[in-house]
Each structure stands twice: as structure tokens, then as C-alpha cells.
Design an enzyme around this catalytic site. Sequence first.
Site, short mmCIF file in Angstrom:
data_model
loop_
_atom_site.label_atom_id
_atom_site.label_comp_id
_atom_site.label_asym_id
_atom_site.label_seq_id
_atom_site.Cartn_x
_atom_site.Cartn_y
_atom_site.Cartn_z
N ASP A 140 -12.31 7.15 3.76
CA ASP A 140 -11.10 6.89 4.54
C ASP A 140 -10.70 5.42 4.51
OD1 ASP A 140 -8.95 7.51 6.09
OD2 ASP A 140 -10.07 7.72 7.97
N ASP A 149 -2.65 10.22 3.73
CA ASP A 149 -4.06 9.84 3.90
C ASP A 149 -4.78 10.87 4.76
OD1 ASP A 149 -6.49 8.61 4.14
OD2 ASP A 149 -5.78 6.94 5.38
N LYS A 169 -10.27 12.88 8.16
CA LYS A 169 -9.80 12.44 9.48
C LYS A 169 -9.80 13.63 10.45
CE LYS A 169 -6.70 8.68 8.11
NZ LYS A 169 -7.38 7.61 8.84
N ASP A 181 1.46 6.26 5.65
CA ASP A 181 0.51 5.34 5.04
C ASP A 181 1.06 4.68 3.77
OD1 ASP A 181 -1.89 4.11 5.52
OD2 ASP A 181 -3.11 5.59 4.45
N ARG A 213 -7.87 -0.40 0.95
CA ARG A 213 -8.43 -1.57 0.29
C ARG A 213 -8.84 -1.27 -1.15
NH1 ARG A 213 -12.85 -1.89 5.02
NH2 ARG A 213 -11.10 -0.92 6.12
N LYS A 238 0.84 -1.20 0.00
CA LYS A 238 0.00 0.00 0.00
C LYS A 238 0.88 1.25 0.00
CE LYS A 238 -3.34 2.60 2.90
NZ LYS A 238 -4.17 2.62 4.12
N GLU A 298 -9.58 3.78 2.14
CA GLU A 298 -9.06 3.89 0.76
C GLU A 298 -8.00 2.84 0.45
OE1 GLU A 298 -7.77 5.40 3.24
OE2 GLU A 298 -5.63 5.06 2.90
N1 BES Z 1 -4.36 4.47 6.92
C1 BES Z 1 -5.53 4.21 7.68
C2 BES Z 1 -5.29 3.18 8.77
C3 BES Z 1 -4.58 3.65 10.00
C4 BES Z 1 -5.22 4.44 10.93
C5 BES Z 1 -3.29 3.28 10.25
C6 BES Z 1 -4.57 4.84 12.07
C7 BES Z 1 -2.65 3.67 11.38
C8 BES Z 1 -3.28 4.46 12.30
C9 BES Z 1 -6.65 3.69 6.79
O1 BES Z 1 -6.65 4.18 5.51
C10 BES Z 1 -7.92 4.10 7.44
O2 BES Z 1 -8.16 5.27 7.52
N2 BES Z 1 -8.69 3.14 7.90
C11 BES Z 1 -9.92 3.42 8.57
C12 BES Z 1 -10.95 2.43 8.09
C13 BES Z 1 -12.33 2.74 8.52
C14 BES Z 1 -12.83 4.00 7.84
C15 BES Z 1 -13.22 1.58 8.19
C16 BES Z 1 -9.68 3.27 10.08
O3 BES Z 1 -8.94 2.37 10.47
O4 BES Z 1 -10.22 4.07 10.82
ZN ZN Z 2 -4.89 4.79 4.76
MN MN Z 3 -7.72 6.01 5.37
#
Ligand code: BES
Ligand code: ZN
Ligand code: MN
Length: 506
Positions: free
Chosen positions: A358, A281, A288, A299, A362, A276, A360
Site C-alpha cells: 500500500d 489504490d 485497504k 490517488d 513512492r 503521482k 505504492e
Molecule cells: N494513497 C495512499 C495515501 C492516502 C491515504 C491518501 C488516505 C489519502 C487518504 C497511499 O498510497 C497509502 O496507502 N499510504 C499508506 C502508507 C503506509 C502503508 C506506510 C498510508 O498512508 O496508510
Molecule cells: Zn496511494
Molecule cells: Mn497506497
Amino acid sequence: MEFSIKSGKSEKQRNDCVIVGVYESGKLSHSAKSIDDSSEGFLAKVLKRGDMDGKLGSTLLLQAVVGANAERVLLVGLGKQGELSEKSYRKAVIASVNALSKTGANDVASFLAEVDVLNADDKKQVAAWKVAQMVEAVNDALYRFDVMKGKKDKADKAATQGITKLEIHVAETDDNQSAKDALKQGLAVSAGVSFAKDLGNLPPNVCTPTYLAEQALAMVKTHGLTVQVLEREEMKKLGMGSFLGVAQGSAQPPKLIVLQHLQGKKDQKPVVLVGKGITFDTGGISLKPGAEMDEMKYDMCGAASVLGTFKAIAEMDLPLNVIGVIPACENMPDADAIRPGDVLTSMSGQTIEVLNTDAEGRLILCDALTYAEKFEPSAVIDIATLTGACVIALGHHASGLFSNQDRLAKELLAAGEDALDRAWHMPLWEEYQPQLDSNFADIANIGGRAGGSITAACFLSRFTKKYHWAHLDIAGTAWKSGKEKGSTGRPVPLLTQFLKHRAAKA
Ligand code: BES
Ligand code: ZN
Ligand code: MN
């Protein structure tokens, strides 16, 4: 930093410093005992005075020890004799390096590789494992990221650099050649880890998708790989509507970076690593919160771990066919960005309802995973900072491991144990799949709060049915927050170990 393998007596070494271990309650390691003998019991006397208790990671620097030829002797605590674990061995090594960081000891001989590591399998008892781990731990401890700092800061650091030459001593009875090989392997892993750390630590205005592509292309010259970079137009032709959907809110052009290290037999099916590469992000329209949003520059650590692993296996000339696929773009809010409610068509043909922009990672990975089919892989492993939920589940110590094949999962777990870069096996049961049901498309891109890292993996599993696949969620392991904020270079050690094992089997 220069490493070498040596054998010889601790008291005879003429270095700036020799490093020897001592246990709790004043017990001496073999090489500490040897200095003690030639100094008429000086070390035992010092310990008896109570200046050092031998607790794991404690240190005491002695100057001009009569009976030892080196200028200094550094005592390093190993804890209770007979209880030194693998992690504790690493801790002791790191403590030894840190203790010398602000001294004039540059040319150093370490005797820590002689100690017995307990609870370890036989493989870790031999000098080779301890040598490789020492090299990796020392480089990890000495790593600095200051390319973005001013000149003065850099000059200050250079003046107090501590160790610049490290001789790793192994017993005369040890296999010297395998220790030397282990040194080389350790250096290759370290180079990969440092590279991954650098990419992670670079600010997002420097480390863009284009920058990642340039870094991959630069490896062609030094490491003899082939690298191909696909642009938006080509991805459009391939039908990568999901990946391009995420990329459309950014002024930075997306890149699909494809690396090929083909050093195995011609007909050998490759391992494909998919990383990835979200270089920042923001969450997109599902923005966020502001706190610690800067950390979302990390990210792209999945992508960095793929590039780092390629660096390591290139330096080792690993005889294996390995392919890297890196979807790289930013996730930004913009007039042109995707909205919650949008439906995207992925390269696989499956349609995706975007319920949260968010989620994204996947969305870019699914198209890269479909693209990976064309290589007829023996296994595909994707590496991603995918979910905050994984951090809640496993904290910062283990990467989350998901797989559609138990044998592959076991191989990866074992590699993580060997490399001290561990993963933990998480379920991918079909019971979780309905959480991704959508009223308007084939699949939704989020599955609710319950089991968030699992439903993210379930999403990916819909795109990986044609091959053996594993997913590593590295959201908790790829970087550290707080005072020591920085990229860790994980899971380069795990991935490299896994590939080494595959090469040995081939
Ligand atoms: N890059 C983030 C995951 C992440 C969050 C990594 C905090 C490290 C610390 C990912 O793209 C994301 O935002 N995931 C969301 C998914 C949710 C919207 C289902 C998450 O984990 O909040
Ligand atoms: Zn992300
Ligand atoms: Mn995200």
C-alpha cells in the site's frame, strides 16, 4: 460564464443584479453607500430594521430598489470593518454567488473587488489580486461535476443556473489594464483547476492510466505542447523495476506521460513537475479496509494537478520551460501482484524491499524522479496524495511541503500564500532516515507509524540527490470527503503561482 472588467457607479448599472458589501453594525462599503445616497437612505433603513447584520457571508437580496437602475441589489456581509482577511474576502465572494444561484439574476455586476483586504501585503491590496481571486473563487463555487448523471438531472440544473455574466467593477482610479490582465490570469488558473477537478472526480473505470495519457495528448492540439507516452516495454528498457512492480498487478497498462512546455529561453533549465498517477489504490496485496475505499480514485490527483497546471500555463503562454512527468498505473491485488517481502530494483539501481504494497506511491515516484534527471532541471517538484499520515499531521488545510533546498521551499510557501493555496514546511532531517533501513535491500518502502509523511518524503529524497527538489503531500488537500465529496483542484493555484514567479524572474 463570462467575466469582464468595468468601472462605474453602482446605482447606475442596469444589470439583473448589483452586488455590494456591507459591514457589521450597519456600515456601508463605498458602492453600497453610493446606492444608499441615491435611494434616500433605503439601504441604511433596511439594515436598521435588522434583516441583515453584515456578518461575514450573510446576504440579503433586495428587489426594485428605488434609486438604483439594476433590478436587484444583493447585500453581502463583510464582517467587522477593518478586519476582512484574504480568506474572508473569498468567503464573501462565494456567498454572493451562492445567494444568486437559484434566482433569475444572470447578468450581474459585483462591486466586492473595491473592499480593503486586511492583513494582506500590498500586492493583495491592489485590484489585480482581488480580481484574479474573485474569478477563481466564483468558478470554484460554480463548478459542477455531472457528466456521469442522467439527462433529467442535467436539465434541472441548467434551468436554475444563476449568474452567467459577471462584471467585476474596479475603481476608476485603479489600473484598468492590470485588472484585465488579472482577469485573464484568473481564468487560466480556473481552467486548470476545473480540469484537475474533472480528472479527480471521474470514476476509476473511466479515468485509467490510458485515459490520463489521452487527456495529455489532447492538450497537444489545443495548447501546442509536446507530449510523449512511454509504454511498459520502454520503461522496462529504462530499468523502471519499481514503477513496473506496482503496475504488474493490474489489467490496465501503465503509462509514463511526459509533457513539455518549452516557452522559455532555449538554454533555460526547466522546472520539472512529477505527479503521482495511481488511478485506483486498493492497497494491493496489503489490501485497504473497505470503508471509503472509493476515495482512492483520487490517488491520481498529483497527476491531475500537473495536467491542470500545464493547462493554466499554456493558456497564459507562460514564458518558461516546464516539463511534466506522470507515472500512471493502478495498484491492484492479483495473482501477479507484488507481495510484501518482494525486492524491486529501481531505475536508480537502488533495491527496495516492499514491506507494504500500500506504500505504492513512492514506488512509482522514485523511478519518475530518476527519469527527471535527464532534463537537467533547475528544480523538480513532485505532487502526490502520498500518506494518510499527512492528513493526520496537517488536516485538510495545508499541503505538506518537504525539500532538500530551503530556498525552493520558501518560494513554494510564498506561492501558496499568494494563491491562497497554502503549504506547510515539514522536516526532512537525517534522523528520520534510519527508519527506512532494510535487512534485505538498500531501502525499505515503509518506515513505521511514527512520522509517516516524513519517512515517505525521506524515501523519495534517496532518489533526488542530483537536483533541487521539493515534495508536496496533497493527501489532505486534493479532495473533500463527506457531503461535499469532490476533488478540489489543489495545488494548481500554488504551482501556477510558483511558475509565474519563476517566469517573472527569468
Ligand atoms: N494513497 C495512499 C495515501 C492516502 C491515504 C491518501 C488516505 C489519502 C487518504 C497511499 O498510497 C497509502 O496507502 N499510504 C499508506 C502508507 C503506509 C502503508 C506506510 C498510508 O498512508 O496508510
Ligand atoms: Zn496511494
Ligand atoms: Mn497506497
